[in-house]
Design an enzyme around this catalytic site. Structure first.
Site, PDB file in Angstrom:
ATOM      1  N   LYS A 191       0.862  -1.190   0.000  1.00 47.19           N
ATOM      2  CA  LYS A 191       0.000   0.000   0.000  1.00 47.19           C
ATOM      3  C   LYS A 191       0.889   1.226   0.000  1.00 47.19           C
ATOM      4  O   LYS A 191       1.264   1.769   1.052  1.00 47.19           O
ATOM      5  CB  LYS A 191      -0.928  -0.006   1.217  1.00 47.19           C
ATOM      6  CG  LYS A 191      -2.068   1.008   1.099  1.00 47.19           C
ATOM      7  CD  LYS A 191      -2.986   0.677  -0.063  1.00 47.19           C
ATOM      8  CE  LYS A 191      -4.134   1.641  -0.194  1.00 47.19           C
ATOM      9  NZ  LYS A 191      -4.992   1.330  -1.348  1.00 47.19           N
ATOM     10  N   SER A 387      -8.747  -0.493  -4.714  1.00 47.23           N
ATOM     11  CA  SER A 387      -8.906  -0.114  -3.314  1.00 47.23           C
ATOM     12  C   SER A 387     -10.390   0.077  -2.990  1.00 47.23           C
ATOM     13  O   SER A 387     -11.167  -0.868  -3.078  1.00 47.23           O
ATOM     14  CB  SER A 387      -8.081   1.119  -2.990  1.00 47.23           C
ATOM     15  OG  SER A 387      -7.735   1.143  -1.613  1.00 47.23           O
TER      16      SER A 387
END
Length: 592
Positions: A191, A387
């Site tokens: 991430k 996401s």
């Protein structure tokens, strides 16, 4: 006294004249907009469809901000409507072919460009010609042009053919110099959205995931162009790698273009294909005009309906601009749809890099309630469904992605700036406080976080990540650990996402709609598109009467000034305004 009366009278007269002038100009603008909206274009025989793909291409028609004072640019066709229009032209005997006029850039992603390219290839199956011309082709516009029967290039033009890349600016040193420390909390080794604020270069994980996304996507790009241009992937890769296309002649020599020429020569070519005399005028019609020249086929008599919901842009909580996914708006919309007995299935078209985690959860909730209420839910992914964009998609009965869709990025992060050094050492401003409890000042940018506050934020971020994992595990019928192994914020291209279980099939919106109909067991149905888009005149009147918020108008003005760079301003603005845990894509990849 007489002079005073004269002054007052003059002032009143001036104000009156000003109001009359404003009213007159307002009337002219409204009349102009009305005439634009009412204009119906007829198509003559022997006409060429003139495609200029020089505007942003939204998923849904008019689902983006436009300049309300530009009377020539009051409708921006969405991707699905463009494809439908090209398909209609294939069967229209009045349309003899297509001229691709590809100056400039569409600003679209690779999946969007691929959909347009496939529509061109489908059009060619009708036996009609497609000719492309540009003074200068970008990499993205050439990808579309390569599907044409003949590719022209201006003698002094060129093709920018160089390969794909991902470039990321890193701000840590700059922030250190001005006295701002970004306090970062994230879940997932891949991430990488917070890396620009905590590092000065890409992490190994980020470099790996970007390369493993770019390589197969670039290979698909070369393969598709190679089939049209009779070139191998190796040949095309060498052309890009060695920058062999230096000018227009090189483009012809290496087989990317067929001929150098000026626009008058292209027109002569089109006339020849249509067996027109040199003195005859070439009749053309633009995409928007042609789309408005015929009545769209709608099965209005069908009782059953399929709702196509466009979810494009960043996912925001509370409020947002046109072309974003605001949870309050979509929750209300989905609630209305799931309570409509005529709607048997939902197709969610996602083109989003994600955003607010809580907004994603709220939209997920309404979709789940619709699914539990016996409505089938099918997802179609565009350029991005990453996401938060994947969060709202993962519960679907079936998920379709394009081969080049960027999806995954299952991970979350939180950030909070600490500007105490900036205030104290750079500006000479010192903050102090009186507190009733240890942490009653709350999370703010004026004081460094205490260890307990840091722990709280990291635990909140980790908890949201676990929630994300469970949502995906439930939706995709996988274990939590199996999801975690392919999650951690990592991005995937559509084809790889299918191989690891995040996607069911490769296909576009039309395949998703057919799948929704099959799952719902209906054959005769009407397609309803959401969210409802106001026509330009109605939107303009709301602006004049103050019914539209000032932020939207200001953003339109900024967009007009920044042009193609507006997207960077918008991304930065969203990052600065974000609240709470974020499920947001770490990078926007520009393939043009």
């Amino acid at each position: 006294m007489n002079q005073f009366v004269k002054n007052v009278f003059s002032s009143c007269l001036g104000v009156g004249v000003a109001f009359l002038l404003l009213g007159f100009f307002g009337f002219v603008l409204i009349a102009g907009l009305a005439s634009v909206g009412e204009k119906k274009v007829s198509v003559s025989s022997n006409t060429v469809l003139h495609l200029k793909l020089d505007k942003p291409i939204p998923e849904q028609t008019n689902n983006l901000q436009v300049n309300p004072f530009d009377l020539t640019d009051q409708e921006i066709l969405g991707l699905n409507d463009i494809v439908e229009t090209i398909g209609h032209a294939a069967g229209d005997e009045k349309i003899k072919g297509i001229l691709l006029d590809l100056e400039g850039s569409t600003g679209s992603g690779l999946a969007t460009a691929s959909t347009l390219r496939n529509a061109i290839l489908k059009f060619k199956e009708s036996g009609k010609f497609v000719v492309s011309y540009s003074k200068n082709y970008t990499q993205g516009t050439y990808y579309i042009a390569s599907a044409a029967d003949k590719v022209y290039i201006n003698p002094l033009g060129g093709i920018d053919f160089h390969g794909f890349s991902a470039m990321i600016p890193f701000f840590k040193d700059m922030l250190d110099k001005v006295g701002i420390k970004m306090q970062v909390f994230y879940a997932g080794d891949f991430k990488s959205a917070t890396e620009p604020y905590r590092l000065n270069k890409m992490s190994d994980q980020n470099r790996l995931q970007l390369r493993e996304y770019l390589e197969p996507v670039f290979n698909n790009f070369l393969t598709e162009m190679g089939l049209s241009r009779n070139k191998t992937v190796a040949e095309l890769r060498a052309i890009a790698d060695e920058l062999k296309i230096r000018d227009a002649d090189d483009a012809v020599t290496f087989g990317l273009a067929d001929q150098t020429g000026y626009i008058d020569e292209v027109i002569d070519d089109l006339k020849s294909r249509m067996e027109l005399a040199e003195k005859d005028k070439l009749k053309t019609i633009g995409l928007e005009d042609y789309a408005g020249s015929y009545t769209k086929k709608r099965n209005s008599s069908a009782k059953d309906r399929i709702a196509v919901i466009y979810a494009e842009g960043s996912i925001l909580s509370g409020s947002g601009d046109k072309g974003t996914i605001v949870d309050d708006q979509y929750v209300k919309l989905l609630r209305k749809i799931r309570n409509d007995e005529k709607i048997k299935a939902i197709v969610l078209r996602v083109n989003s890099p994600g955003g607010s985690a809580i907004a994603s959860e709220n939209i997920w909730r309404e979709l789940t309630l619709a699914k539990s209420g016996d409505k089938k839910v099918v997802v179609s992914m565009g350029d991005y469904a990453a996401s938060g964009g994947y969060y709202i998609a993962c519960m679907a009965d079936k998920i379709f992605a394009e081969p080049n869709t960027l999806t995954g990025s299952i991970g979350v992060f939180s950030m909070l700036p600490n500007a105490s050094k900036l205030f104290e050492e750079k500006l000479g401003i010192h903050w102090d406080s009186v507190k009733t409890t240890s942490y009653s000042t709350g999370l703010n940018p004026f004081f460094d976080l205490a260890p307990a506050e840091q722990k709280y934020l990291q635990e909140s971020t980790d908890k949201m990540y676990e929630k994300f994992l469970m949502r995906v595990a439930e939706g995709r019928n996988m274990s939590r650990d199996s999801v975690h192994a392919i999650a951690q914020g990592r991005i995937w291209p559509g084809e790889k996402a299918m191989a690891i279980g995040l996607v069911d099939e490769i296909g576009g919106l039309s395949q998703a709609m057919q799948s929704a109909a099959d799952l719902a067991g209906i054959e005769n149905y009407r397609v309803m598109e959401y969210p409802y888009q106001k026509d330009p005149l109605q939107a303009f009147l709301e602006e004049l009467t103050g019914q539209k918020d000032d932020d939207a108008i200001r953003n339109q003005l900024i967009q007009r000034e920044l042009g193609d760079y507006y997207k960077f301003y918008r991304e930065a603005k969203e990052m600065l305004e974000m609240k709470g845990v974020q499920a947001r894509l770490p990078v926007i990849i520009d393939f043009k």
